[in-house]
Design an enzyme around this catalytic site. Structure first.
Site, PDB file in Angstrom:
ATOM      1  N   ASP A   1      43.506  53.585  33.752  1.00 46.15           N
ATOM      2  CA  ASP A   1      44.130  52.446  34.350  1.00 46.15           C
ATOM      3  C   ASP A   1      45.730  52.927  34.363  1.00 46.15           C
ATOM      4  O   ASP A   1      46.382  53.222  33.450  1.00 46.15           O
ATOM      5  CB  ASP A   1      44.262  51.211  33.378  1.00 46.15           C
ATOM      6  CG  ASP A   1      42.795  50.474  33.495  1.00 46.15           C
ATOM      7  OD1 ASP A   1      42.136  51.090  34.165  1.00 46.15           O
ATOM      8  OD2 ASP A   1      42.565  49.774  32.608  1.00 46.15           O
TER       9      ASP A   1
ATOM     10  N   ASP B   1      31.951  42.559  37.187  1.00 43.96           N
ATOM     11  CA  ASP B   1      32.324  42.137  36.055  1.00 43.96           C
ATOM     12  C   ASP B   1      31.260  41.399  35.319  1.00 43.96           C
ATOM     13  O   ASP B   1      31.009  40.297  35.923  1.00 43.96           O
ATOM     14  CB  ASP B   1      33.583  41.623  35.980  1.00 43.96           C
ATOM     15  CG  ASP B   1      34.761  42.568  36.493  1.00 43.96           C
ATOM     16  OD1 ASP B   1      34.694  43.765  36.521  1.00 43.96           O
ATOM     17  OD2 ASP B   1      36.052  42.019  36.577  1.00 43.96           O
TER      18      ASP B   1
END
Lengths: 289, 208
Positions: free
Chosen positions: A130, A11
């Protein structure tokens, strides 16, 4: 025989790796390029950067990270996060990345995937999904949901896409729904049907994250992974929930995923990529060692 | 100087940086004269066969590639840069390629005989082994059975099987690189195949 892939994910926010990475011997553990080099040395099969920089004005930063990484590391590199246009994709590919991972922009405009695949080839278009288990609402409620969601997603009114809503439930009366905004916003779209649609529109790969399992360290959602892997003929990357090496093994065998993405177990040095691959190899999973 | 032909397809920076990493000068260009003046030429490329061929034609580079190869200078094709050398490809309809090598470019069959251990998905994406059939100088130091990074849905079928430098197994055995005279071209991506791949870029730069 094609090796199953192990993909560490970083990330990156404003050009810095945000989740803790505890490699020793790194001059700068927050520098994505240094970490990319460390994973390269461990034998990672690919690398994914998820850009969580909030502002679109700062996109230049991730481009610079990609440029610097591609000078040092010679393996496939995927970048996801905030990709909204053909120009965004072009800039990333030109900087040295090989694939882009698209999530929200696909939900807001599925035809963007088609345009991107036609322009750059399916091989570089990854669609990130997702998914979260939810209890489906009855038919009347469904119609209301579609009306509600169509305010933001006008395409749901098109016949071509109607079948994406609520295809059925599993044995517990649940199904998987597509969410955006880190699992906060339901979109009422059936995740398995969505994956099939994305393949049809030109996606070359699916990055599938279980929002129920993400961060739990109790393993991938194997049923979800299996359902999507069986439904599409493009490669599926399992994501969300890895806490130990057996979870990776399960994802690649029972879950039938082609690749396993993980973040924290590698970042916090609980296991190295090499250890993960040795574990898989001992159990008969083809890997590149 | 190694010229990397830029015709608007894919990640060329990695090819250039790969050469630089192993100590060879390389530049990305779509300038015909610069390509013709280069010591060595690389034709990379990802995307669709017809798009790439159209782009090459539109930029006047198809003839440049033919001239470079006819001149005998070392030439390397990567991925689509291998496929385009053949007579025709069947991606989204049948399209003519450069026709420098005899043979066709065909799609992996939709139903490859998979099993629980290996499901043959298309594209063939990821790391797979090469088997060296006829070792060219380009593969100097490369391990027989070594892993390389692939991403493709089509593969080449040369008319003359003896030009196969390597083959790879994916439900069927296909030609994963060819070597003929001054041409070496690979389906896999040396610039994305870590150490093993960089060896090929290094060896290409060292060819006299």
């Amino acid at each position: 025989m094609l090796a199953r892939r192990i993909i560490p994910c970083l990330d990156v926010k404003d050009g810095r790796v945000v989740k803790g990475v505890s490699f020793v011997n790194l001059r700068d553990a927050g520098d994505p390029v240094e970490i990319a080099k460390a994973y390269d040395a461990q034998g990672a099969d690919e690398l994914t950067f998820l850009d969580i920089t909030a502002s679109h004005e700062k996109r230049g930063i991730i481009i610079d990270v990609v440029k610097r990484t591609s000078e040092q590391v010679f393996m496939p590199l995927t970048v996801g996060g905030g990709i909204k246009s053909i120009d965004d994709i072009r800039a990333l590919l030109k900087a040295g990345c090989d694939k882009v991972s698209i999530n929200t922009s696909a939900v807001y405009d599925p035809r963007f995937i088609k345009a991107a695949a036609e322009r750059f080839g399916s091989q570089c278009i990854v669609v990130a999904i997702d998914a979260k288990r939810t209890v489906p609402v009855p038919d009347a409620g469904r119609a209301r949901q579609i009306t509600e969601v169509s305010e933001k997603l006008p395409w749901v009114q098109d016949d071509e896409f109607r079948s994406l809503f609520f295809q059925g439930v599993d044995k517990n009366g649940l199904h998987w729904e597509v969410f955006t905004h880190g699992g906060r916003q339901p979109k009422y779209i059936d995740a398995v049907a969505w994956a099939v649609k994305m393949e049809e529109l030109g996606a070359g790969e699916i990055l599938l994250t279980s929002m129920d399992q993400d961060g739990q360290k109790t393993g991938y959602d194997i049923e979800l992974t299996r359902a999507v892997s069986d439904a599409v003929s493009i490669p599926v990357i399992a994501s969300g929930g890895v806490g130990n090496l057996d979870h990776i093994y399960e994802g690649l065998t029972e879950g039938r995923a082609d690749a396993a993405l993980a973040a924290s177990i590698f970042h916090y040095k609980e296991y190295t990529i090499k250890e993960a691959k040795e574990y898989l190899k001992e159990r008969g999973v083809p890997v590149r060692l | 100087m190694i010229a990397i032909i830029d015709y608007g397809m894919g990640n060329l920076r990695s090819v250039q940086k790969g050469f630089e990493k192993v100590g060879h000068k390389a530049g990305v260009t779509s300038d015909r004269q610069k390509i013709l003046d280069a010591d060595k030429v690389v034709l990379p490329g990802v995307g669709a066969f017809a798009d790439c061929m159209n782009n090459l034609d539109r930029l006047g580079l198809a003839d440049t590639v033919r001239k470079v190869i006819a001149s005998g200078r070392p030439f390397m094709g990567i991925c689509l840069g291998l496929q385009l050398l053949f007579e025709e490809g069947e991606e989204f309809g049948v399209h003519k390629g450069l026709g420098i090598l005899k043979g066709r470019v065909v799609r992996f069959p939709a139903e490859l005989p998979g099993n629980n251990e290996q499901i043959y998905k298309i594209p063939h994406m990821g790391w797979n082994r090469i088997k060296i059939r006829n070792r060219p100088p380009h593969l100097k130091g490369v391990e027989d059975g070594g892993f390389f990074y692939f991403v493709h849905s089509y593969y080449v079928v040369p008319q003359d099987g003896s030009i196969a430098a390597t083959t790879t197994e994916y439900g069927l055995e296909f030609v994963s690189s060819v070597w003929k005279d001054n041409i070496f071209a690979a389906q896999f991506h040396p610039e994305k195949s870590q150490e093993q791949g960089l060896k090929i870029l290094k060896a290409f730069g060292e060819i006299e």
